[in-house]
Design an enzyme around this catalytic site. Structure first.
Site, PDB file in Angstrom:
ATOM      1  N   ARG A 101      66.883 109.347   4.758  1.00 58.03           N
ATOM      2  CA  ARG A 101      65.228 109.564   4.643  1.00 58.03           C
ATOM      3  C   ARG A 101      65.005 110.846   3.919  1.00 58.03           C
ATOM      4  O   ARG A 101      65.575 111.776   4.092  1.00 58.03           O
ATOM      5  CB  ARG A 101      64.800 109.685   6.037  1.00 58.03           C
ATOM      6  N   THR A 374      59.657  98.886  -1.065  1.00 58.58           N
ATOM      7  CA  THR A 374      60.925  99.184  -0.643  1.00 58.58           C
ATOM      8  C   THR A 374      61.890  97.946  -1.298  1.00 58.58           C
ATOM      9  O   THR A 374      61.300  96.972  -1.531  1.00 58.58           O
ATOM     10  CB  THR A 374      60.680  99.302   0.973  1.00 58.58           C
ATOM     11  N   ASN A 394      58.433 104.355  -1.461  1.00 55.08           N
ATOM     12  CA  ASN A 394      56.906 104.340  -0.869  1.00 55.08           C
ATOM     13  C   ASN A 394      56.001 103.210  -1.750  1.00 55.08           C
ATOM     14  O   ASN A 394      56.319 102.012  -1.672  1.00 55.08           O
ATOM     15  CB  ASN A 394      56.199 105.454  -0.526  1.00 55.08           C
ATOM     16  N   GLU A 413      57.042 109.699  -0.446  1.00 58.19           N
ATOM     17  CA  GLU A 413      57.186 109.234   0.978  1.00 58.19           C
ATOM     18  C   GLU A 413      56.335 110.356   1.731  1.00 58.19           C
ATOM     19  O   GLU A 413      56.421 110.219   3.079  1.00 58.19           O
ATOM     20  CB  GLU A 413      58.594 109.300   1.249  1.00 58.19           C
ATOM     21  N   ASP A 416      54.011 109.073   4.152  1.00 63.34           N
ATOM     22  CA  ASP A 416      54.320 108.529   5.371  1.00 63.34           C
ATOM     23  C   ASP A 416      54.187 109.401   6.491  1.00 63.34           C
ATOM     24  O   ASP A 416      54.249 109.030   7.833  1.00 63.34           O
ATOM     25  CB  ASP A 416      55.613 107.914   5.360  1.00 63.34           C
ATOM     26  N   SER A 445      59.362 106.080   9.752  1.00 63.76           N
ATOM     27  CA  SER A 445      59.551 105.002   8.856  1.00 63.76           C
ATOM     28  C   SER A 445      59.655 103.685   9.713  1.00 63.76           C
ATOM     29  O   SER A 445      59.952 103.459  10.779  1.00 63.76           O
ATOM     30  CB  SER A 445      60.827 105.027   7.942  1.00 63.76           C
ATOM     31  N   SER A 446      59.288 102.533   8.802  1.00 66.15           N
ATOM     32  CA  SER A 446      59.507 101.003   9.715  1.00 66.15           C
ATOM     33  C   SER A 446      60.585 100.263   8.969  1.00 66.15           C
ATOM     34  O   SER A 446      61.020  99.260   9.481  1.00 66.15           O
ATOM     35  CB  SER A 446      58.244 100.201   9.440  1.00 66.15           C
ATOM     36  N   GLY A 465      58.540  95.893   3.024  1.00 64.74           N
ATOM     37  CA  GLY A 465      57.217  95.459   3.714  1.00 64.74           C
ATOM     38  C   GLY A 465      56.346  96.518   4.472  1.00 64.74           C
ATOM     39  O   GLY A 465      55.373  96.180   5.200  1.00 64.74           O
ATOM     40  N   GLY A 466      56.756  97.702   4.505  1.00 67.83           N
ATOM     41  CA  GLY A 466      55.905  98.668   5.254  1.00 67.83           C
ATOM     42  C   GLY A 466      55.803  98.632   6.588  1.00 67.83           C
ATOM     43  O   GLY A 466      56.808  98.183   7.040  1.00 67.83           O
TER      44      GLY A 466
END
Length: 579
Positions: A101, A374, A394, A413, A416, A445-446, A465-466
């Protein structure tokens, strides 16, 4: 494997509370290989490396670096991501998680985007070099090659270098995503020059060549991690960012580390679930939902009752995400509690079986969400080594800023983080002080690369897909657990609830008219998303028949292939099945 370690990564073992019996099949490998990715060129790159004697981790380097070339709207060397690894030969620790990340620059602080009046400014948080975290993908590729792969970077990066030099033909999908960011891409001459034509969207079929990016990849092929973070490329990155108003410094690049973490592991519905730990919220959320679902009255798959149960569990786990989750190297997060069966039971016990809970009844939090551009790939080699990797920049085309002389398109990012823990960001997920900006911190993050395994099956899946990633992986996982074919995992219509806004987001066809009426009678609000979302890539190994299948989401332009380990020939259709 077992090569020398260096100072550019850390090992963290604090996230998985229990030791699990590993459900590895007596024959640890399928004797075949499979790759599913979001672009046919990247899928071909993965197979090429496997056919040259590389393992799954070498193939992951090839796929990720090639996606960095041909999917500039979704991933890149200027972005970050997560790699979930399976190593059947390592009985003591068969699953590892590589956290690549992005991190906040060392000069960043909680009030980075506030003006003199204390108001958060949205534009610099999403556009240009101020929006960019320190990239993690290059360090991850070097780490995978050094510690897990069999082949040198000079070989595994070769497909990406060729794609950058020879060019790739753009699709209508590229045009659509570039259209969302056209005005910002026009601001930055290097981005405009490489990815547009006369400052306009290129026609379908236009070749995008990236010689500067090829040169950066060559520097990595020669010098590994240092080829990106140091030397000429590192100097160009820092100088280019700073000259355009950013705050990077060489110390940011020097200090960047990938972190090896223990994945979240729990059992549900007869499977061990192996998923992403913090700074991803994904594994924690899946633990709450899937373990909670196991305690509720069994409902028919896709029925109104099961949908109600899932939505209510989504609502509760997303509230936990908002209230408590962040980079647990910076904030204390009760991971063991949040992933326990007891906690999931408490979440489930609070659900009214006949009526929807209003999110406001669970306590007030603000709206906050993350970007959703993503990519994901899933793959397995003949020996059973496997990778599920989710990578991101992002928003489409990230920050839209390409560093001159490098070909590196930067992420955005930083958005986020909860840039304003009492406000909103680009999309609408709840956040808190736990995810506030701090120097060197990783944003929540997801992204949820996931594997499900028992004695009969291994499932490898993930998606972009966020904020909806977690629920897409959840629905795909349920399909796998129910024994549905891999094509169904990636194609089923989707629904999502994230605590706030307080409604169920649905794709067309997710519910029948009768189901929608029944859910509304229970108090649920249903809002169509208005478009398809997600781009799931999945691989299934049926151990009982020793058969591999793979599928690429029909919503995207990706490709899944299954082939023999020695294979000059491989099946190329989506959902291909090995003979």
């Amino acid at each position: 494997m077992g090569k020398r370690r260096n100072r550019h990564f850390l090992i963290t073992l604090s996230l998985a509370g229990l030791v699990f019996a590993t459900p590895l099949h007596a024959a640890d490998g399928p004797g075949q290989q499979a790759v599913a990715s979001a672009h046919p060129i990247a899928t071909a790159a993965g197979h090429s490396i496997l056919e040259q004697g590389g393992n799954a981790f070498d193939a992951a380097v090839a796929v990720a670096s090639t996606l960095a070339v041909v999917e500039p709207y979704s991933s890149g060397l200027g972005g970050g991501g997560f790699f979930l690894l399976r190593q059947p030969g390592n009985r003591d620790q068969p699953y590892r998680f590589i956290d690549a990340r992005e991190t906040a620059p060392l000069s960043a602080n909680r009030d980075l985007y506030r003006d003199s009046d204390g108001v958060v400014q949205r534009d610099p948080a999403i556009n240009g070099p101020m929006a960019a975290g320190i990239p993690g993908v290059p360090a991850a590729l070097a780490h995978l090659a050094e510690h897990y792969g069999k082949l040198p970077l000079a070989k595994t990066l070769a497909p990406a270098i060729a794609a950058a030099e020879n060019g790739f033909a753009i699709s209508e999908h590229y045009r659509t995503l570039a259209g969302y960011r056209l005005e910002v891409m026009n601001r930055y001459p290097e981005t405009d020059r490489i990815f547009l034509r006369d400052s306009r969207l290129p026609a379908v079929g236009t070749l995008i060549k990236q010689p500067e990016l090829a040169a950066t990849l060559r520097a990595m092929a020669a010098d590994g991690r240092d080829g990106f973070y140091k030397g000429k490329v590192g100097e160009l990155l820092v100088a280019g960012v700073r000259s355009a108003g950013g705050i990077w410094q060489q110390a940011d690049l020097d200090d960047y580390k990938v972190i090896e973490r223990s994945p979240i592991r729990f059992t549900a519905n007869g499977f061990e679930v192996i998923s992403a730990p913090l700074p991803s919220a994904g594994g924690i959320a899946l633990a709450g939902i899937l373990q909670g679902l196991d305690t509720l009255p069994r409902a028919q798959p896709s029925s109104v009752q099961q949908t109600h149960q899932l939505v209510e569990l989504m609502r509760r786990t997303y509230r936990d995400r908002a209230a408590m989750l962040g980079d647990n190297d910076f904030v204390a997060v009760p991971v063991k509690q949040l992933t326990s069966a007891d906690y999931a039971n408490k979440l489930a016990a609070s659900i009214d079986p006949e009526h929807a809970t209003r999110s406001s009844e669970l306590g007030p939090l603000i709206d906050f969400v993350e970007g959703n551009h993503t990519t994901h790939f899933s793959l397995i080699d003949a020996q059973g080594n496997a990778v599920a990797a989710t990578l991101s920049v992002n928003l489409p085309f990230g920050a839209a800023f390409t560093v001159p002389g490098t070909g590196v398109l930067l992420n955005n990012e930083m958005d986020d983080f909860a840039a304003d823990p009492a406000g909103v960001n680009a999309y609408g997920l709840a956040g808190s002080e736990a995810n506030a900006i701090a120097p060197g911190k990783r944003p929540l993050s997801s992204m949820t690369p996931t594997m499900l395994e028992n004695d009969q099956q291994l499932a490898i899946l993930g998606t972009p897909g966020g904020s909806r990633i977690i629920t897409m992986v959840l629905l795909g996982s349920l399909e796998a657990m129910q024994g549905e074919p891999v094509e169904r995992w990636v194609s089923r219509p989707r629904f999502h609830h994230q605590y706030l806004p307080d409604h169920i987001q649905v794709e067309a066809g997710a519910f029948s008219t009768e189901q929608q009426s029944a859910l509304e009678a229970m108090g649920h609000r249903i809002e169509p998303v208005g478009r398809d979302y997600g781009n799931m890539q999945a691989v299934a190994w049926d151990k009982s028949n020793n058969k591999l299948t793979a599928a690429s989401d029909p919503r995207g332009i990706g490709e899944a292939r299954v082939g023999n380990a020695t294979a000059a020939k491989a099946h190329t259709q989506q959902g291909a099945t090995a003979d």
